[in-house]
Write a protein that holds these residues in place. Structure first.
Motif, mmCIF file in Angstrom:
data_model
loop_
_atom_site.group_PDB
_atom_site.id
_atom_site.type_symbol
_atom_site.label_atom_id
_atom_site.label_comp_id
_atom_site.label_asym_id
_atom_site.label_seq_id
_atom_site.Cartn_x
_atom_site.Cartn_y
_atom_site.Cartn_z
ATOM 1 N N PHE A 28 0.752 -1.009 0.171
ATOM 2 C CA PHE A 28 -0.367 0.372 0.065
ATOM 3 C C PHE A 28 0.842 1.439 0.205
ATOM 4 O O PHE A 28 0.564 2.012 -0.593
ATOM 5 C CB PHE A 28 -0.519 0.242 0.918
ATOM 6 C CG PHE A 28 -1.910 1.094 1.019
ATOM 7 C CD1 PHE A 28 -2.977 1.176 0.646
ATOM 8 C CD2 PHE A 28 -1.295 2.293 1.692
ATOM 9 C CE1 PHE A 28 -3.504 2.400 0.685
ATOM 10 C CE2 PHE A 28 -2.598 3.691 2.173
ATOM 11 C CZ PHE A 28 -3.669 3.064 1.586
ATOM 12 N N ALA A 29 1.879 1.552 0.766
ATOM 13 C CA ALA A 29 2.597 2.622 1.206
ATOM 14 C C ALA A 29 3.933 2.739 -0.292
ATOM 15 O O ALA A 29 3.778 3.499 -0.872
ATOM 16 C CB ALA A 29 4.029 2.573 2.222
ATOM 17 N N HIS A 31 2.605 2.886 -3.202
ATOM 18 C CA HIS A 31 1.521 4.426 -4.030
ATOM 19 C C HIS A 31 2.167 5.640 -3.851
ATOM 20 O O HIS A 31 2.594 6.116 -5.084
ATOM 21 C CB HIS A 31 0.329 4.082 -3.601
ATOM 22 C CG HIS A 31 -0.445 2.512 -3.396
ATOM 23 N ND1 HIS A 31 -1.850 2.806 -3.310
ATOM 24 C CD2 HIS A 31 -0.237 1.768 -4.390
ATOM 25 C CE1 HIS A 31 -2.405 1.571 -3.429
ATOM 26 N NE2 HIS A 31 -1.157 0.921 -4.628
ATOM 27 N N ASP A 32 2.916 6.027 -2.566
ATOM 28 C CA ASP A 32 3.375 7.039 -2.591
ATOM 29 C C ASP A 32 5.027 7.326 -2.541
ATOM 30 O O ASP A 32 5.726 8.110 -2.596
ATOM 31 C CB ASP A 32 2.749 7.590 -1.508
ATOM 32 C CG ASP A 32 1.862 8.213 -1.752
ATOM 33 O OD1 ASP A 32 1.642 8.868 -2.930
ATOM 34 O OD2 ASP A 32 0.505 7.735 -1.397
ATOM 35 N N VAL A 211 1.479 13.178 -1.363
ATOM 36 C CA VAL A 211 1.540 12.187 -0.426
ATOM 37 C C VAL A 211 0.565 11.580 0.407
ATOM 38 O O VAL A 211 -0.063 12.256 1.012
ATOM 39 C CB VAL A 211 2.787 11.496 0.915
ATOM 40 C CG1 VAL A 211 2.504 10.415 1.515
ATOM 41 C CG2 VAL A 211 4.251 11.501 -0.010
ATOM 42 N N SER A 215 -0.789 6.664 3.908
ATOM 43 C CA SER A 215 0.305 6.153 3.356
ATOM 44 C C SER A 215 1.315 6.951 4.364
ATOM 45 O O SER A 215 2.039 5.423 4.951
ATOM 46 C CB SER A 215 0.831 6.325 2.195
ATOM 47 O OG SER A 215 0.555 6.287 0.768
ATOM 48 N N TRP A 216 1.480 7.584 5.309
ATOM 49 C CA TRP A 216 1.616 7.851 6.325
ATOM 50 C C TRP A 216 1.422 6.570 7.269
ATOM 51 O O TRP A 216 3.029 6.673 7.584
ATOM 52 C CB TRP A 216 2.441 9.622 6.466
ATOM 53 C CG TRP A 216 2.298 10.515 5.440
ATOM 54 C CD1 TRP A 216 1.860 11.632 5.141
ATOM 55 C CD2 TRP A 216 3.801 10.517 5.794
ATOM 56 N NE1 TRP A 216 2.620 12.218 4.260
ATOM 57 C CE2 TRP A 216 4.109 11.987 4.426
ATOM 58 C CE3 TRP A 216 5.012 10.134 5.880
ATOM 59 C CZ2 TRP A 216 5.450 12.626 4.007
ATOM 60 C CZ3 TRP A 216 5.976 10.248 5.597
ATOM 61 C CH2 TRP A 216 6.614 11.802 4.339
#
Length: 295
Positions: A28-29, A31-32, A211, A215-216
């Motif tokens: 998932f992370a 993506h950014d 972002v 994602s964070w």
């Protein structure tokens, strides 16, 4: 089953649940973030948290002991650098459910590493259960999104398996003489002079403002739970129940990963998941009834 072993298995299971979210949230992370920033960023984040915890608890620094420093360095290289980087790069090209191959082979490789590096002598029954469980989980992974030709992603996942098994064996051995949380904390602190500059170097400075918050949040979980808190439970469980035996709990991690990959990554699992999960749970139960040979 004695209470110490039962508690070790329970702690191992809690850690497995936490670790099960690692692959879906890494994907998932992506993506950014790049896989490089995810790996170094999560390690640096966990390193600062570990440093604060050690200072608050006023724990003595173990780096002056050469044998301890060497084992911290080996386990750090495996669990903080090689494994996260391997799965981070691999999940760019393969689904998170594909990580079931990694998770399916880990218990068997961990049992072998425990024998070679931590002085354990798992019985043949435990090895047999590990092999059967690995076969079930790999078969499940191949039927649920891990099919097709093997490529670079598979090679990286296998590299991650080897590194992770070695790291578990070495850090689990350390946890016999240190608290489980101290082992992972000092591993992260030892690596902080490397992970922090690399995190800053790979940080997406140009696009940080775009972002997504999710994602964070994924990166925060990977740093605090996958890289730090999960190991509090895992190392303590390995020390109490034995590296090879508690390592069998990793067979269940595949199904945690696949279950979480559905809501997080939109990877809907095959209808056979429940049947495979029941089979793996049975193998884990049988493995816990086998006896280890004396050291």
């Amino acid at each position: 089953m004695d209470r110490r072993l039962a508690l070790g298995l329970l702690l191992g299971f809690v850690a497995v649940v936490m670790f099960g979210a690692t692959l879906p949230l890494t994907r998932f992370a992506l993506h950014d973030f790049s896989p490089w920033f995810i790996s170094f960023g999560r390690a640096a984040l966990a390193g600062f948290a570990a440093l604060g915890l050690v200072l608050v608890m006023r724990r003595p620094w173990p780096f002056g002991q050469r044998a301890v420093l060497w084992r911290l360095a080996v386990s750090s290289g495996c669990l903080i650098f090689v494994f996260p980087l391997a799965i981070g790069v691999a999940t760019q090209t393969v689904p998170a459910a594909h990580g079931g191959i990694v998770l399916g082979l880990l218990p068997l490789c961990t049992a072998i590493a425990a024998m070679l590096l931590a002085g354990e002598r798992p019985g043949l029954g435990l090895f047999a259960a590990s092999a059967v469980g690995a076969g079930l989980v790999v078969a499940f992974a191949l039927r649920n999104g891990a099919g097709g030709a093997l490529g670079m992603g598979d090679s990286l996942l296998f590299l991650g398996v080897i590194a992770c098994a070695i790291g578990y064996a070495v850090s689990g051995g350390l946890a016999r003489t240190m608290s489980g949380w101290e082992v992972i904390a000092f591993m992260l602190i030892l690596c902080l002079p490397v992970t922090l500059p690399l995190a800053l170097l790979t940080f997406p400075w140009g696009g940080a403002g775009t972002v997504a918050g999710a994602s964070w949040a994924a990166l925060l979980y990977l740093g605090l739970f996958s890289q730090l808190i999960g190991f509090f439970f895992w190392n303590a469980g390995l020390a109490m129940g034995g590296i090879a035996r508690v390592g069998q709990m990793q067979l269940l991690q595949t199904f945690v990963t696949v279950g979480l990959a559905w809501p997080i990554n939109g990877e809907v699992p095959d209808a056979e998941t429940v049947a495979f999960a029941a089979g793996v749970a049975l193998v884990v139960a049988v493995a816990q009834r086998t006896r280890s040979r004396p050291h």
